[in-house]
Motif scaffolding. Structure first.
Motif, PDB file in Angstrom:
ATOM      1  N   LEU A 262       0.825  -1.200   0.000  1.00  0.00           N
ATOM      2  CA  LEU A 262       0.000   0.000   0.000  1.00  0.00           C
ATOM      3  C   LEU A 262       0.860   1.250   0.000  1.00  0.00           C
ATOM      4  O   LEU A 262       0.610   2.206  -0.730  1.00  0.00           O
TER       5      LEU A 262
ATOM      6  N   TRP B 116      -2.445  -4.714  -7.954  1.00  0.00           N
ATOM      7  CA  TRP B 116      -3.507  -3.731  -8.114  1.00  0.00           C
ATOM      8  C   TRP B 116      -4.123  -3.897  -9.496  1.00  0.00           C
ATOM      9  O   TRP B 116      -3.453  -3.736 -10.505  1.00  0.00           O
TER      10      TRP B 116
ATOM     11  N   ALA C  90      -8.129   1.490  -4.247  1.00  0.00           N
ATOM     12  CA  ALA C  90      -7.450   2.761  -4.457  1.00  0.00           C
ATOM     13  C   ALA C  90      -8.199   3.542  -5.518  1.00  0.00           C
ATOM     14  O   ALA C  90      -8.698   2.983  -6.501  1.00  0.00           O
TER      15      ALA C  90
ATOM     16  N   THR D  47      -6.036   5.246  -0.836  1.00  0.00           N
ATOM     17  CA  THR D  47      -6.355   3.829  -0.657  1.00  0.00           C
ATOM     18  C   THR D  47      -7.274   3.626   0.533  1.00  0.00           C
ATOM     19  O   THR D  47      -7.195   4.346   1.540  1.00  0.00           O
TER      20      THR D  47
END
Length: 496
Positions: A10, A447, A468, A483
């Motif tokens: 993250l 992602w 996100a 996020t």
């Protein structure tokens, strides 16, 4: 956050880790890819399906086409707005198109502006609009001037209007013709919020056996004025002058507007060595290799309307050759012949394989495809739309970013939050720099782009997990991410 590893991912994302690279490496579904369709209006090929449709019928038909393309994860349309010295938009320079109302020069009634309407509706669906022009053709399917509006260019410049091959053509070597065409481009770029300006493969007309294009008086005037180029070189220079003038003009008005050309797929036979066929360099006087080499386009879409395997016109061989000419690192969005599944009985899988071959060359800036024509997908002919939606286009994609173009950087989303009913919310963009919102989900430590939403949509349903949100500007540049973690127990913003 439930693990150090997850937190690290993250943090990496938030600090600017390239989402493109994270998703794209080793994945058959790139997060950035130009997925376009040509909407041909000449002869009512795609839209409107008939010149006798009412205004509401035209609007409904276009919306239905856009809805279907959006559902198949297309992100661009190339709309033919000038087929032959006419206009599918409100123009003070050229007459309304026959293909809109059945009579050239007659406006739609009730009135609407088809290009303005298309831009509004396509942008609402996160699709770019590239306005497609045919520069020199003056009439398609007839070489008579009967029925042309008084302000049609054939009537403006009768001395440079020629009957050739069953059509009417303007003389590309006449400066008054070049200047007028550039004024048409200037008008559209200035007044409409288009994303790109596009020309196709028609420069000098495709040759008619035994018939010379009748521009001898223009060439003789050039020679009499001291010109030294051969006829063929003079013709190519005339086309080059328009192409370079177009690029310079667009960038002087709106630098963010993309300029693209879709030339005939063979520059010259023998390039590469296995290739045979018509020479666009010698027959159409189109030196498309030069345009790409000198960066006179932002993207090139060579029409590679051939199958993969036959060596005389091999799709991958031609694609590789075009990529090797790309010295200025522009984008290549290959033109693909989707209609061949009808007119040539190609299997749909031929087009799937072609897209796969294009994607295999992403590192050489082969970054997308444009299909002729849109109705093949909007009608789901031979289930081509279903095939792509379940395979190559199963996930959305952002436009490839053209790093040499500039537009205001997008703002990051503000006040991102998640509700207990599994929805994400954020505030509207007050900076007017955001064209779309990109929503990513963290899946198996990668992602993935799961939604592309228009600028006026500030909520989306989600499942549990890490998400996100990023703002995206009109050139595809993304903002920093915010996020969020959503699950049954905990909802909160992780970072921004």
């Amino acid at each position: 956050v439930r693990s150090t590893r997850m937190l690290a991912k993250l943090i990496g994302f938030v600090l600017g880790m390239s989402v493109c690279r994270a998703v794209q490496d080793g994945s058959p579904w790139p997060v950035r890819e130009f997925r376009g369709a040509w909407i041909a209006t000449v002869a009512n090929i795609d839209w409107p399906s008939s010149h006798s449709l009412t205004t509401d019928q035209q609007k409904n038909e276009l919306n239905s086409m856009l809805d279907r393309l959006q559902s198949q994860n297309f992100n661009a349309i190339v709309l033919q707005v000038r087929t032959s010295g006419d206009a599918l938009y409100n123009s003070s320079l050229e007459p309304w198109s026959y293909y809109l109302t059945g009579r050239q020069g007659r406006a739609p009634s009730p009135y609407y502006d088809p290009l303005e309407f298309t831009v509004q509706e396509a942008h609402r669906r996160n699709m770019e609009v590239h306005a497609w022009f045919n520069p020199y053709r003056a009439r398609s399917g007839s070489n008579s001037t009967s029925g042309l509006a008084p302000n049609h260019m054939a009537n403006r410049f009768p001395r440079f209007t020629y009957a050739y091959g069953g059509n009417l053509w303007m003389d590309p070597g006449a400066k008054v013709v070049q200047d007028f065409i550039l004024s048409v481009f200037r008008d559209v770029v200035t007044r409409y919020d288009i994303d790109g300006l596009h020309m196709d493969d028609y420069f000098y007309p495709y040759p008619v056996s035994g018939v010379e294009f009748p521009d001898s008086h223009t060439y003789l005037a050039y020679v009499s004025g001291g010109g030294r180029l051969s006829l063929a070189d003079w013709r190519r220079d005339s086309v080059n002058t328009l192409v370079h003038g177009l690029y310079s003009l667009v960038k002087s008005i709106k630098p963010h507007v993309k300029v693209g050309i879709s030339p005939f797929g063979i520059w010259k036979p023998g390039h590469p060595h296995t290739i045979h066929g018509l020479s666009s360099f010698d027959s159409l006087y189109a030196d498309s290799k030069k345009w790409l080499e000198l960066g006179w386009v932002d993207y090139l879409s060579p029409q590679l309307y051939w199958e993969i395997d036959p060596p005389q016109q091999s799709y991958p061989a031609l694609l590789d050759w075009w990529l090797q000419q790309n010295k200025m690192n522009r984008h290549l969005y290959t033109g693909n012949y989707a209609s061949a599944i009808v007119v040539k009985s190609w299997p749909v899988n031929e087009l799937v394989r072609q897209v796969q071959l294009s994607r295999d060359r992403r590192d050489q800036l082969s970054l997308g495809n444009v299909f002729f024509s849109a109705k093949t997908f909007s009608h789901n002919t031979h289930r081509i739309g279903d095939t792509f939606k379940s395979g190559e286009y199963s996930t959305p994609a952002l436009q490839p970013e053209m790093t040499w173009l500039t537009a205001p950087a997008p703002s990051s989303p503000q006040n991102v939050r998640a509700s207990a009913d599994f929805k994400l919310y954020w505030s509207s963009d007050s900076s007017h720099t955001v064209r779309s919102w990109a929503v990513y989900a963290l899946r198996a430590d990668v992602w993935e782009l799961v939604h592309v939403l228009n600028r006026d949509t500030m909520e989306v349903g989600v499942q549990g997990g890490y998400y996100a949100v990023r703002g995206v500007n009109r050139l595809g540049k993304e903002s920093d991410a915010v996020t969020v973690h959503v699950d049954d127990i905990y909802v909160g913003v992780v970072g921004k």
